[in-house]
Design an enzyme around this catalytic site. Structure first.
Site, PDB file in Angstrom:
ATOM      1  N   SER A   1      62.554  34.670 -61.266  1.00 51.69           N
ATOM      2  CA  SER A   1      62.463  35.742 -62.248  1.00 51.69           C
ATOM      3  C   SER A   1      61.434  36.761 -61.778  1.00 51.69           C
ATOM      4  O   SER A   1      60.530  36.444 -60.997  1.00 51.69           O
ATOM      5  CB  SER A   1      62.032  35.182 -63.612  1.00 51.69           C
ATOM      6  OG  SER A   1      61.710  36.215 -64.521  1.00 51.69           O
TER       7      SER A   1
ATOM      8  N   TYR B   1      56.535  30.188 -69.352  1.00 49.21           N
ATOM      9  CA  TYR B   1      57.707  30.601 -68.582  1.00 49.21           C
ATOM     10  C   TYR B   1      57.302  31.164 -67.217  1.00 49.21           C
ATOM     11  O   TYR B   1      57.878  30.814 -66.183  1.00 49.21           O
ATOM     12  CB  TYR B   1      58.500  31.636 -69.375  1.00 49.21           C
ATOM     13  CG  TYR B   1      59.738  32.127 -68.675  1.00 49.21           C
ATOM     14  CD1 TYR B   1      60.838  31.289 -68.510  1.00 49.21           C
ATOM     15  CD2 TYR B   1      59.809  33.428 -68.166  1.00 49.21           C
ATOM     16  CE1 TYR B   1      61.983  31.734 -67.860  1.00 49.21           C
ATOM     17  CE2 TYR B   1      60.947  33.875 -67.510  1.00 49.21           C
ATOM     18  CZ  TYR B   1      62.032  33.026 -67.362  1.00 49.21           C
ATOM     19  OH  TYR B   1      63.158  33.470 -66.708  1.00 49.21           O
TER      20      TYR B   1
END
Length: 257
Positions: free
Chosen positions: A137, A150
């Site tokens: 990501s 995350y």
């Protein structure tokens, strides 16, 4: 060429995992869709016309991962590409998120990637051929508030991928990473149930079809890294050069959660 390539895809029952499987099938590849929900996999399978397979598994269970990989190799003879796409996120301040949630997110996003990679590696090393594609990501390169758990998982995925790539030089195996910004998928049903973050970053939100096409292209070319969107890729390079200065200058712009 992707024709007849066997592609094992985790997190494939929806979102970019499913779209990528559909696009691979259209190119003559053989996608094998893996996810926890048998019902969702059956629905996903119905939308793929070409040859494909489905495997129910939980990436947090090493025994299930090994079983599924062995079954795919037995049924199709090989795994040419592993797409580690399974993962989820929750956006909360570190002080509010329970430690157990940090652990679970790391178990799914990072250790799930590790388990799947380790399961296919002996097979790929024996064949001296293969590609491992890990979906990380933009968060793995740029940390933002309310995404500590995350972000940490995606930093781990990137670190693992970069080190593994070096270990596998000369073996015929390519390790690739995909670092997308926000994508319009069900990911945000869990990550952002209020919809506030999605509303704030609509200008940056990518269509899942666009990301899936880029991922298929990465598999076709065996490119080692893909950063999306391009405007974010430029920002990531600047951040890596001047991390502390970038933090101060972009704090308000980046913290939209």
């Amino acid at each position: 060429m992707l024709k007849d390539k066997v592609v094992f895809i985790t997190g494939a029952s929806s979102g970019i995992g499913l779209l990528t499987a559909q696009m691979l099938s259209e190119k003559g590849a053989v996608p094998v869709l893996a996810a926890r929900s048998g019902r969702k996999l059956a629905e996903a399978s119905a939308g793929i016309a070409g040859k494909h397979g489905v495997k129910t598994l939980d990436v947090t269970r090493e025994d299930e991962v090994k079983r599924a990989v062995e079954e795919v190799i037995r049924e199709y003879g090989r795994i040419d590409i592993l797409l580690n796409n399974a993962g989820y996120g929750k956006f909360e301040p570190a002080t509010d998120m329970p430690s157990a949630e940090f652990e679970r997110m790391m178990d799914v996003n990072y250790m799930g990637t590790v388990r799947c990679a380790k399961a296919v590696l002996p097979h790929m090393l024996e064949r001296r051929s293969g590609q491992i594609v890990n979906v990380a990501s933009m968060a793995g390169k740029i940390g933002t508030a309310k995404s500590t758990a995350y972000t940490a998982t995606k930093h781990a995925v990137l670190g693992f991928s970069n080190a593994l790539r070096q270990e596998l030089r000369g073996t015929g195996i390519t390790v690739s990473t995909v670092n997308p910004g926000p994508i319009d998928t069900p990911f945000f049903d869990i990550a952002d149930p209020s919809g506030g973050y999605v509303s704030n970053v609509k200008w940056l939100m990518m269509k899942p079809e666009h990301v899936a096409r880029k991922m298929v292209r990465l598999m076709d070319t065996r490119k080692e890294e893909l950063n999306l969107p391009l405007k974010a890729a430029a920002a990531m390079r600047l951040y890596q050069l001047f991390p502390r200065l970038s933090d101060r200058l972009t704090y308000r712009m980046m913290n939209k959660k």
